[in-house]
Design a protein around this motif. Sequence first.
Motif, PDB file in Angstrom:
ATOM      1  N   PHE A  71       0.794  -1.226   0.000  1.00  0.00           N
ATOM      2  CA  PHE A  71       0.000   0.000   0.000  1.00  0.00           C
ATOM      3  C   PHE A  71       0.833   1.288   0.000  1.00  0.00           C
ATOM      4  CE2 PHE A  71      -2.891  -3.128   2.017  1.00  0.00           C
ATOM      5  CZ  PHE A  71      -3.879  -3.112   1.039  1.00  0.00           C
ATOM      6  N   ASP A  72       2.050   1.244   0.510  1.00  0.00           N
ATOM      7  CA  ASP A  72       2.850   2.468   0.578  1.00  0.00           C
ATOM      8  C   ASP A  72       3.728   2.665  -0.647  1.00  0.00           C
ATOM      9  OD1 ASP A  72       1.702   2.625   3.013  1.00  0.00           O
ATOM     10  OD2 ASP A  72       3.534   2.832   4.166  1.00  0.00           O
ATOM     11  N   HIS A  73       4.056   1.600  -1.339  1.00  0.00           N
ATOM     12  CA  HIS A  73       5.024   1.693  -2.433  1.00  0.00           C
ATOM     13  C   HIS A  73       4.425   1.476  -3.815  1.00  0.00           C
ATOM     14  CE1 HIS A  73       8.395   0.598   0.654  1.00  0.00           C
ATOM     15  NE2 HIS A  73       7.984   1.845   0.755  1.00  0.00           N
ATOM     16  N   ARG A  74       3.119   1.215  -3.888  1.00  0.00           N
ATOM     17  CA  ARG A  74       2.509   0.922  -5.184  1.00  0.00           C
ATOM     18  C   ARG A  74       1.234   1.734  -5.348  1.00  0.00           C
ATOM     19  NH1 ARG A  74       2.562  -5.525  -6.048  1.00  0.00           N
ATOM     20  NH2 ARG A  74       2.301  -4.857  -8.218  1.00  0.00           N
ATOM     21  N   LYS A  75       1.270   2.734  -6.203  1.00  0.00           N
ATOM     22  CA  LYS A  75       0.094   3.575  -6.413  1.00  0.00           C
ATOM     23  C   LYS A  75      -1.107   2.778  -6.906  1.00  0.00           C
ATOM     24  CE  LYS A  75       2.129   8.128  -7.162  1.00  0.00           C
ATOM     25  NZ  LYS A  75       2.106   9.331  -8.018  1.00  0.00           N
ATOM     26  N   ARG A  76      -0.825   1.682  -7.592  1.00  0.00           N
ATOM     27  CA  ARG A  76      -1.912   0.856  -8.116  1.00  0.00           C
ATOM     28  C   ARG A  76      -2.839   0.371  -7.007  1.00  0.00           C
ATOM     29  NH1 ARG A  76      -0.936  -5.128 -10.725  1.00  0.00           N
ATOM     30  NH2 ARG A  76      -3.028  -5.454 -11.587  1.00  0.00           N
ATOM     31  N   PHE A  77      -2.280   0.206  -5.809  1.00  0.00           N
ATOM     32  CA  PHE A  77      -3.064  -0.282  -4.676  1.00  0.00           C
ATOM     33  C   PHE A  77      -3.292   0.812  -3.636  1.00  0.00           C
ATOM     34  CE2 PHE A  77      -0.526  -4.333  -5.675  1.00  0.00           C
ATOM     35  CZ  PHE A  77      -1.420  -4.698  -6.674  1.00  0.00           C
ATOM     36  N   GLY A 151      -6.863  -5.526  -8.627  1.00  0.00           N
ATOM     37  CA  GLY A 151      -5.410  -5.525  -8.662  1.00  0.00           C
ATOM     38  C   GLY A 151      -4.812  -6.390  -7.566  1.00  0.00           C
ATOM     39  N   LEU A 152      -5.396  -6.323  -6.368  1.00  0.00           N
ATOM     40  CA  LEU A 152      -4.900  -7.132  -5.258  1.00  0.00           C
ATOM     41  C   LEU A 152      -5.108  -8.622  -5.537  1.00  0.00           C
ATOM     42  CD1 LEU A 152      -6.127  -4.985  -2.235  1.00  0.00           C
ATOM     43  CD2 LEU A 152      -3.755  -5.312  -2.949  1.00  0.00           C
ATOM     44  N   HIS A 153      -6.249  -8.952  -6.128  1.00  0.00           N
ATOM     45  CA  HIS A 153      -6.494 -10.350  -6.509  1.00  0.00           C
ATOM     46  C   HIS A 153      -5.445 -10.817  -7.524  1.00  0.00           C
ATOM     47  CE1 HIS A 153      -9.959 -12.034  -4.516  1.00  0.00           C
ATOM     48  NE2 HIS A 153     -10.660 -10.939  -4.708  1.00  0.00           N
ATOM     49  N   GLU A 154      -5.205  -9.965  -8.503  1.00  0.00           N
ATOM     50  CA  GLU A 154      -4.256 -10.318  -9.549  1.00  0.00           C
ATOM     51  C   GLU A 154      -2.857 -10.528  -8.969  1.00  0.00           C
ATOM     52  OE1 GLU A 154      -2.306  -8.029 -13.321  1.00  0.00           O
ATOM     53  OE2 GLU A 154      -4.482  -7.888 -13.112  1.00  0.00           O
ATOM     54  N   ALA A 155      -2.518  -9.740  -7.976  1.00  0.00           N
ATOM     55  CA  ALA A 155      -1.198  -9.835  -7.351  1.00  0.00           C
ATOM     56  C   ALA A 155      -1.118 -10.939  -6.303  1.00  0.00           C
ATOM     57  CB  ALA A 155      -0.835  -8.496  -6.716  1.00  0.00           C
ATOM     58  N   GLY A 156      -2.255 -11.582  -6.006  1.00  0.00           N
ATOM     59  CA  GLY A 156      -2.266 -12.623  -4.986  1.00  0.00           C
ATOM     60  C   GLY A 156      -2.114 -12.090  -3.576  1.00  0.00           C
ATOM     61  N   SER A 157      -2.508 -10.840  -3.354  1.00  0.00           N
ATOM     62  CA  SER A 157      -2.362 -10.224  -2.039  1.00  0.00           C
ATOM     63  C   SER A 157      -3.470 -10.694  -1.095  1.00  0.00           C
ATOM     64  CB  SER A 157      -2.430  -8.700  -2.154  1.00  0.00           C
ATOM     65  OG  SER A 157      -2.529  -8.101  -0.875  1.00  0.00           O
TER      66      SER A 157
END
Length: 211
Positions: A71-77, A151-157
């Motif tokens: 959440f802090d390093h990726r604007k996408r999330f 996006g979180l689903h795609e990243a497996g987060s």
Amino acid sequence: MTTTDAHRATAWQVQSLLMGYPDEEAVARLPLLRAATGTLPAALAAPLTAFLEHAEATPQIDLAADYVATFDHRKRFSPYLTYFAYGDTRKRGMALLRFKHAYRAAGLELDDGELPDHLAVVLEFAATGDPVVGLRLMTEHRAGLELIRLGLHEAGSPWAHVLESVSATLPSLGRHEHEAIARLAAEGPPEEEVGLAPFAPPEYMPQGGPR
């Protein structure tokens, strides 16, 4: 089990706490959150249970590092909802003021340095402040919420589960929402027009993008 307003308020409170930084105090609260989750309908509870199981099995230092990396390093999330609607533009500053005014009208004041559009803050407001206005704020920023979730689903987060539960508390997506999500995914947040100064006070303008 039919989802009631009380269920939504409980879910929003749990989701809010899980969307915050997972420090030692937050991890110590997990059993309480699991108990609250057990009172919810399956559509709200199942995703939260999946996240809680991950959080309980993960050392706090690793969970915190994953949170920061996500959440802090990726604007996408970015957990800051107005970022998706307005990017780092002057219009975002005005949108932040609108959130702040909504909280103030409900008698809530944020801590200094806490941006009012962070998803954890919005969920807390919806749970304990004004559920009608809180729901409206999230619905107005639904495209951004869904983009984070996808996006979180795609990243497996693991935090995708929390967003899944948030989405389950909101109205079903209609054609216009689907179109807005597709457009946002294709184009990204807006960029500032050249030569235009921000209209909002500087303290409400984001500095260097979301944390």
